[in-house]
Scaffold this active site. Sequence first.
Site, mmCIF file in Angstrom:
data_model
loop_
_atom_site.group_PDB
_atom_site.id
_atom_site.type_symbol
_atom_site.label_atom_id
_atom_site.label_comp_id
_atom_site.label_asym_id
_atom_site.label_seq_id
_atom_site.Cartn_x
_atom_site.Cartn_y
_atom_site.Cartn_z
ATOM 1 N N ASN A 147 36.695 44.624 52.014
ATOM 2 C CA ASN A 147 35.927 45.493 51.113
ATOM 3 C C ASN A 147 36.128 46.972 51.451
ATOM 4 O O ASN A 147 36.448 47.329 52.588
ATOM 5 C CB ASN A 147 34.439 45.117 51.113
ATOM 6 N N SER A 171 42.825 44.981 47.981
ATOM 7 C CA SER A 171 41.585 45.752 47.853
ATOM 8 C C SER A 171 41.855 46.946 46.945
ATOM 9 O O SER A 171 42.965 47.475 46.924
ATOM 10 C CB SER A 171 41.138 46.291 49.208
ATOM 11 N N THR A 172 40.829 47.366 46.180
ATOM 12 C CA THR A 172 41.002 48.562 45.356
ATOM 13 C C THR A 172 40.864 49.788 46.231
ATOM 14 O O THR A 172 39.881 49.940 46.956
ATOM 15 C CB THR A 172 39.944 48.597 44.242
ATOM 16 N N GLU A 182 34.248 38.943 37.185
ATOM 17 C CA GLU A 182 33.423 37.849 37.680
ATOM 18 C C GLU A 182 32.845 37.069 36.492
ATOM 19 O O GLU A 182 32.601 37.634 35.432
ATOM 20 C CB GLU A 182 32.315 38.393 38.576
ATOM 21 N N LYS A 224 44.582 50.831 38.658
ATOM 22 C CA LYS A 224 43.381 50.029 38.866
ATOM 23 C C LYS A 224 42.122 50.889 38.701
ATOM 24 O O LYS A 224 41.177 50.519 38.002
ATOM 25 C CB LYS A 224 43.431 49.391 40.254
ATOM 26 N N ALA A 269 41.799 51.753 34.962
ATOM 27 C CA ALA A 269 41.346 50.641 34.100
ATOM 28 C C ALA A 269 39.829 50.504 34.215
ATOM 29 O O ALA A 269 39.122 50.396 33.206
ATOM 30 C CB ALA A 269 42.048 49.350 34.502
ATOM 31 N N CYS A 299 32.408 47.120 41.237
ATOM 32 C CA CYS A 299 33.604 47.947 41.007
ATOM 33 C C CYS A 299 33.372 49.248 40.265
ATOM 34 O O CYS A 299 33.840 50.301 40.709
ATOM 35 C CB CYS A 299 34.636 47.142 40.236
ATOM 36 N N ARG A 313 25.378 42.941 43.213
ATOM 37 C CA ARG A 313 25.744 44.284 43.667
ATOM 38 C C ARG A 313 25.646 45.288 42.519
ATOM 39 O O ARG A 313 26.168 45.036 41.435
ATOM 40 C CB ARG A 313 27.158 44.272 44.264
HETATM 41 C C1 UDX Z 1 35.234 44.655 36.358
HETATM 42 C C2 UDX Z 1 36.533 44.713 35.546
HETATM 43 O O1 UDX Z 1 36.294 44.174 34.239
HETATM 44 C C3 UDX Z 1 37.630 43.944 36.247
HETATM 45 O O2 UDX Z 1 38.855 44.080 35.547
HETATM 46 C C4 UDX Z 1 37.794 44.492 37.650
HETATM 47 O O3 UDX Z 1 38.747 43.722 38.348
HETATM 48 C C5 UDX Z 1 36.466 44.458 38.396
HETATM 49 O O4 UDX Z 1 35.469 45.142 37.659
HETATM 50 P P1 UDX Z 1 33.275 42.867 36.730
HETATM 51 O O5 UDX Z 1 32.619 43.922 37.543
HETATM 52 O O6 UDX Z 1 33.359 41.486 37.275
HETATM 53 O O7 UDX Z 1 34.797 43.301 36.394
HETATM 54 O O8 UDX Z 1 32.487 42.745 35.333
HETATM 55 P P2 UDX Z 1 32.651 43.295 33.845
HETATM 56 O O9 UDX Z 1 32.729 42.133 32.926
HETATM 57 O O10 UDX Z 1 33.709 44.301 33.715
HETATM 58 O O11 UDX Z 1 31.221 43.977 33.599
HETATM 59 C C6 UDX Z 1 30.770 45.103 34.339
HETATM 60 C C7 UDX Z 1 29.402 45.544 33.882
HETATM 61 O O12 UDX Z 1 29.447 46.107 32.571
HETATM 62 C C8 UDX Z 1 28.374 44.407 33.804
HETATM 63 O O13 UDX Z 1 27.137 44.860 34.312
HETATM 64 C C9 UDX Z 1 28.283 44.112 32.334
HETATM 65 O O14 UDX Z 1 27.051 43.538 31.960
HETATM 66 C C10 UDX Z 1 28.474 45.496 31.743
HETATM 67 N N1 UDX Z 1 28.979 45.466 30.362
HETATM 68 C C11 UDX Z 1 30.227 44.973 30.086
HETATM 69 C C12 UDX Z 1 28.191 45.964 29.327
HETATM 70 O O15 UDX Z 1 27.079 46.413 29.549
HETATM 71 N N2 UDX Z 1 28.687 45.938 28.045
HETATM 72 C C13 UDX Z 1 29.920 45.450 27.746
HETATM 73 O O16 UDX Z 1 30.291 45.478 26.551
HETATM 74 C C14 UDX Z 1 30.710 44.942 28.800
#
Ligand code: UDX
Length: 450
Positions: free
Chosen positions: A71, A111-112, A145, A196, A199, A252, A322
Amino acid sequence: MAMIAKQCPDIQVHVVDLNQARIDQWNSDTLPVYEPGLDEVVREARGRNLTFSSRVETAIRESNIIFIAVNTPTKSFGIGAGRAANLEFIEKCARQIAECSSGHKIVVEKSTLPVRTAEAVKRILNSSAKDATFDVLSNPEFLAEGTAVQDLLKPDRVLIGGESIEAVERLAQVYGRWIPRERILTTNLWSSELSKLTANAFLAQRVSSINAISALCEATGADIDEVARAVGSDSRIGSKFLKSSVGFGGSCFQKDILNLVYLCEHFGLREVAQYWEQVVTMNDYQKRRFSERIVRTMFHTVSDKKIAIWGFAFKKDTNDTRESPAIHICRDLLEERARLVIYDPQVPEKQVRSELEAYFQDASGRLSDTHKGLIETNVSVVKDVYVSALDAHAIAVLTEWDEFKKIDCARIYEGMRRPAFVFDGRNVLDRKAWLDQGFEVHSIGRPGIT
Ligand code: UDX
């Protein structure tokens, strides 16, 4: 690593960690993370060509390719505190790899990391007194996730950055076993690292953009879901990641944007830093706005009122909490002396309490007696969603779990105080059904209707 082991039975994959308790969980029937489909993937490969152990040195010695996946939390001390990534664990890993290696190894950053970290890793490895040689690659992970297994099976792209064509090709061949070659992109090291961060910054920016408009919808009478549909139908914009919410969370988004901001500042790009920082500022505003709306609507006081909190994870289909917006909302409501009854289908009580305790701590890690007492007396965690709403003045939906869509609102209404308030922070409930039942419903991006 489990997916690589599943897809390539002839490749031996050793996952090592210093934390023996964590390793024991990976070797047990109850994996340490809740992730749909992961159990099957691990079960298929574990014991065949996938091992979990704490034998770090042996694994380094025996492997040709070594992934660093430790991490990189935001620094909480010293220069760049609150923004820069803490690279302590990366550096320790690189030093240990340098110590234990012989022959040639490919070291892959998973890791990012901030841009140009691979350069530092390379220098540490190459300055080792041993006669080993190294190639360093950057291979950031884009899985989300809750959908990790699907994302790994069919990724939009796999990104590999590096200088050595042979090393890049070697790793590309591993992914090429199940991913079409045109989806495997190769770049230089720094482009890969920066892609990364970019994105994640773009994705978070979309959420903050739609959330900014949700505030305007609430003020004007427009409906955010209608606006999102109309805007997202433009093929240049696209419909994904336009769901307005109580705010984004997860390990992230915030960390990576702050990292980007720190980098821009470091290179003297003040305007660029401010531009991206605004994405985080907007997210903080969205969370704060939601708790303020609850207090304001409930006659300007929630003191001693019971509020059911539905969902504590940062999104559905994960037990990860988190940076979950729920932590912020719960803290605000506790500061107002509300009594919270928290329900989440996957997050254990211990985790809820430790997240809240961590969030109430001051800069030196101290938890005041008042806050400790508040968490003890004003927070309860239950395993039944219907029980959570018994005798409650309000419900706040903070995670979009599918089961909330199917809840019997008549049964919930029976047990609640009047007026029965619902604050839907994810716009998942059937608004009309809940209104018809007699609830006062407040959704994100829509004016409140009684
Ligand atoms: C993110 C990136 O999508 C992924 O590519 C990277 O590798 C890690 O970070 P993650 O954190 O698992 O993935 O979840 P993600 O689906 O991206 O959602 C992040 C947050 O945004 C969540 O709290 C989600 O509820 C919120 N979200 C997402 C919204 O509020 N509205 C949306 O339309 C999409």
